[in-house]
Design a protein around this motif. Sequence first.
Motif, PDB file in Angstrom:
ATOM      1  N   ILE A 171       0.823  -1.203   0.000  1.00 22.57           N
ATOM      2  CA  ILE A 171       0.000   0.000   0.000  1.00 22.57           C
ATOM      3  C   ILE A 171       0.864   1.263   0.000  1.00 22.57           C
ATOM      4  O   ILE A 171       0.424   2.342  -0.415  1.00 22.57           O
ATOM      5  N   ARG A 172       2.130   1.116   0.442  1.00 26.19           N
ATOM      6  CA  ARG A 172       3.002   2.282   0.508  1.00 26.19           C
ATOM      7  C   ARG A 172       3.484   2.722  -0.861  1.00 26.19           C
ATOM      8  O   ARG A 172       3.920   3.852  -1.039  1.00 26.19           O
ATOM      9  N   ASP A 173       3.417   1.833  -1.829  1.00 26.23           N
ATOM     10  CA  ASP A 173       3.989   2.135  -3.144  1.00 26.23           C
ATOM     11  C   ASP A 173       3.063   2.976  -4.024  1.00 26.23           C
ATOM     12  O   ASP A 173       3.525   3.695  -4.904  1.00 26.23           O
ATOM     13  N   THR A 174       1.762   2.863  -3.820  1.00 22.42           N
ATOM     14  CA  THR A 174       0.811   3.532  -4.699  1.00 22.42           C
ATOM     15  C   THR A 174      -0.238   4.265  -3.887  1.00 22.42           C
ATOM     16  O   THR A 174      -0.880   3.668  -3.020  1.00 22.42           O
ATOM     17  N   PRO A 175      -0.449   5.552  -4.143  1.00 25.47           N
ATOM     18  CA  PRO A 175      -1.497   6.272  -3.412  1.00 25.47           C
ATOM     19  C   PRO A 175      -2.887   5.781  -3.817  1.00 25.47           C
ATOM     20  O   PRO A 175      -3.092   5.280  -4.923  1.00 25.47           O
ATOM     21  N   VAL A 176      -3.830   5.909  -2.932  1.00 23.06           N
ATOM     22  CA  VAL A 176      -5.209   5.519  -3.213  1.00 23.06           C
ATOM     23  C   VAL A 176      -5.881   6.671  -3.965  1.00 23.06           C
ATOM     24  O   VAL A 176      -5.966   7.790  -3.455  1.00 23.06           O
ATOM     25  N   GLU A 177      -6.341   6.407  -5.183  1.00 25.42           N
ATOM     26  CA  GLU A 177      -6.957   7.440  -6.007  1.00 25.42           C
ATOM     27  C   GLU A 177      -8.451   7.520  -5.712  1.00 25.42           C
ATOM     28  O   GLU A 177      -9.159   6.504  -5.739  1.00 25.42           O
ATOM     29  N   ILE A 178      -8.937   8.727  -5.442  1.00 23.42           N
ATOM     30  CA  ILE A 178     -10.343   8.945  -5.104  1.00 23.42           C
ATOM     31  C   ILE A 178     -10.920  10.020  -6.030  1.00 23.42           C
ATOM     32  O   ILE A 178     -10.342  11.094  -6.182  1.00 23.42           O
ATOM     33  N   LEU A 179     -12.057   9.739  -6.665  1.00 20.65           N
ATOM     34  CA  LEU A 179     -12.769  10.715  -7.493  1.00 20.65           C
ATOM     35  C   LEU A 179     -14.108  11.020  -6.832  1.00 20.65           C
ATOM     36  O   LEU A 179     -14.965  10.148  -6.702  1.00 20.65           O
ATOM     37  N   LEU A 180     -14.264  12.243  -6.382  1.00 28.74           N
ATOM     38  CA  LEU A 180     -15.519  12.661  -5.758  1.00 28.74           C
ATOM     39  C   LEU A 180     -16.539  13.028  -6.835  1.00 28.74           C
ATOM     40  O   LEU A 180     -16.228  13.762  -7.767  1.00 28.74           O
ATOM     41  N   LYS A 181     -17.750  12.511  -6.669  1.00 30.94           N
ATOM     42  CA  LYS A 181     -18.818  12.800  -7.632  1.00 30.94           C
ATOM     43  C   LYS A 181     -19.983  13.470  -6.922  1.00 30.94           C
ATOM     44  O   LYS A 181     -20.309  13.121  -5.788  1.00 30.94           O
ATOM     45  N   ARG A 182     -20.607  14.419  -7.606  1.00 29.91           N
ATOM     46  CA  ARG A 182     -21.729  15.139  -6.998  1.00 29.91           C
ATOM     47  C   ARG A 182     -22.840  14.168  -6.635  1.00 29.91           C
ATOM     48  O   ARG A 182     -23.220  13.308  -7.422  1.00 29.91           O
ATOM     49  N   LYS A 183     -23.385  14.318  -5.422  1.00 27.47           N
ATOM     50  CA  LYS A 183     -24.352  13.371  -4.874  1.00 27.47           C
ATOM     51  C   LYS A 183     -25.729  13.979  -4.710  1.00 27.47           C
ATOM     52  O   LYS A 183     -26.631  13.323  -4.171  1.00 27.47           O
ATOM     53  N   VAL A 184     -25.935  15.202  -5.165  1.00 26.96           N
ATOM     54  CA  VAL A 184     -27.216  15.876  -4.961  1.00 26.96           C
ATOM     55  C   VAL A 184     -27.799  16.338  -6.282  1.00 26.96           C
ATOM     56  O   VAL A 184     -27.122  16.379  -7.312  1.00 26.96           O
ATOM     57  N   SER A 185     -29.081  16.671  -6.226  1.00 26.94           N
ATOM     58  CA  SER A 185     -29.769  17.373  -7.309  1.00 26.94           C
ATOM     59  C   SER A 185     -30.098  18.770  -6.815  1.00 26.94           C
ATOM     60  O   SER A 185     -30.140  19.017  -5.604  1.00 26.94           O
ATOM     61  N   ARG A 186     -30.318  19.682  -7.751  1.00 26.90           N
ATOM     62  CA  ARG A 186     -30.746  21.035  -7.372  1.00 26.90           C
ATOM     63  C   ARG A 186     -32.030  21.376  -8.124  1.00 26.90           C
ATOM     64  O   ARG A 186     -32.136  21.136  -9.336  1.00 26.90           O
ATOM     65  N   VAL A 187     -32.989  21.904  -7.395  1.00 30.01           N
ATOM     66  CA  VAL A 187     -34.216  22.441  -7.985  1.00 30.01           C
ATOM     67  C   VAL A 187     -34.085  23.952  -7.957  1.00 30.01           C
ATOM     68  O   VAL A 187     -33.807  24.537  -6.903  1.00 30.01           O
ATOM     69  N   GLU A 188     -34.290  24.577  -9.112  1.00 26.75           N
ATOM     70  CA  GLU A 188     -33.976  25.997  -9.242  1.00 26.75           C
ATOM     71  C   GLU A 188     -35.087  26.723  -9.983  1.00 26.75           C
ATOM     72  O   GLU A 188     -35.663  26.193 -10.947  1.00 26.75           O
ATOM     73  N   PHE A 189     -35.352  27.950  -9.559  1.00 28.29           N
ATOM     74  CA  PHE A 189     -36.368  28.786 -10.183  1.00 28.29           C
ATOM     75  C   PHE A 189     -35.709  30.096 -10.614  1.00 28.29           C
ATOM     76  O   PHE A 189     -35.135  30.809  -9.796  1.00 28.29           O
ATOM     77  N   VAL A 190     -35.810  30.388 -11.913  1.00 28.98           N
ATOM     78  CA  VAL A 190     -35.181  31.568 -12.482  1.00 28.98           C
ATOM     79  C   VAL A 190     -36.273  32.533 -12.938  1.00 28.98           C
ATOM     80  O   VAL A 190     -37.187  32.136 -13.664  1.00 28.98           O
ATOM     81  N   PRO A 191     -36.212  33.812 -12.558  1.00 33.41           N
ATOM     82  CA  PRO A 191     -37.255  34.757 -12.947  1.00 33.41           C
ATOM     83  C   PRO A 191     -37.118  35.229 -14.393  1.00 33.41           C
ATOM     84  O   PRO A 191     -36.008  35.459 -14.876  1.00 33.41           O
TER      85      PRO A 191
END
Length: 327
Positions: A171-191
């Motif tokens: 485990i010391r030889d290679t870093p652990v690669e992590i990809l964060l992905k958006r976990k939410v939705s957004r509801v939006e109202f534009v005038p």
Amino acid sequence: MSNLNQLNPYEKLIVCAYALVFCFISCENDPSPEEKIPEFTSYAIRIHIQPQADIESFPETKSIPDGIPGEPTTKDSGEEESSLPFSIIEYVVYDLKADTLVHHFSLNKENSEDSEFGVHLYDTLQTGEYRLCFLAHSVQERTFTEERMVTFPEPGDSFYTFKNISVDEYIRDTPVEILLKRKVSRVEFVPKDTLPEDIGTIRIIADGIYNTLNMYTGITELSTVPFDKTYQLSKAAESTSPKQSHGFFTFVPQADQNKINQVNLNTYNDMNEIIRLREIHQIPIYENRITRYTTTLYHPAISDEDFQIDLEIDEDWEEDIENEITD
């Protein structure tokens, strides 16, 4: 030995039996030279979190309320990187074999002493199999229950992932690669309309948004909480700020539950008098998508029933009607 010879045959048998039992127990308690006792060694691991440019972003185009919005877009390599869209990283480690929590750290950007927040993370784990879970957000108030559930009073923009790893000497030889992905939705109202001079506030009420996530699986719990928030509006600030939008974030459950049943939009003037009421039903939500509605928000409806007529004039003549008038 002379004492043993004085015993009768039956007594000699009893003594020999006890001796055999004692030898058997002694052999069981003493480990043999060939028996290997498992060793647990701790190893330092380095976790590499993908930088902001690789985090999937919300699409810039308007989504379709009745269908699945388009694919998300990513930042072009030539664009200047902005600050991270989160200030807290929940880092939770579970032992896969024992199915138990190992530890949980909340890493806060404000308390970070270096510039590696959101890029690198370091940990020390013993030999074994683990699940590393990450949830990045900016909400100070949250509750962890049952070692796996995290609940927010109101979710914000959030990113999540988990990864199973084996910890050993390699485990010391290679870093652990992590990809964060958006976990939410957004509801939006534009005038569609601009702010009137006497504008006051706009209130958004949703009957239920999803606010609880299972850290171990990444699955959204079906329980909901009502959303009720009032935004202060200002005509004076309109010219110096980008086009306004109002909305909220929500986690997204399984496919058969991915809707917000009802949202009410109430607009008030500076005397706290109702200007406009609008009610929207069955709003679709999808992870890493915006469901955006563009509508009139700040001005009264044409009638109490919010009934509008689009007047269209056709200036093209049809065939002439020829009539002759005689004296």
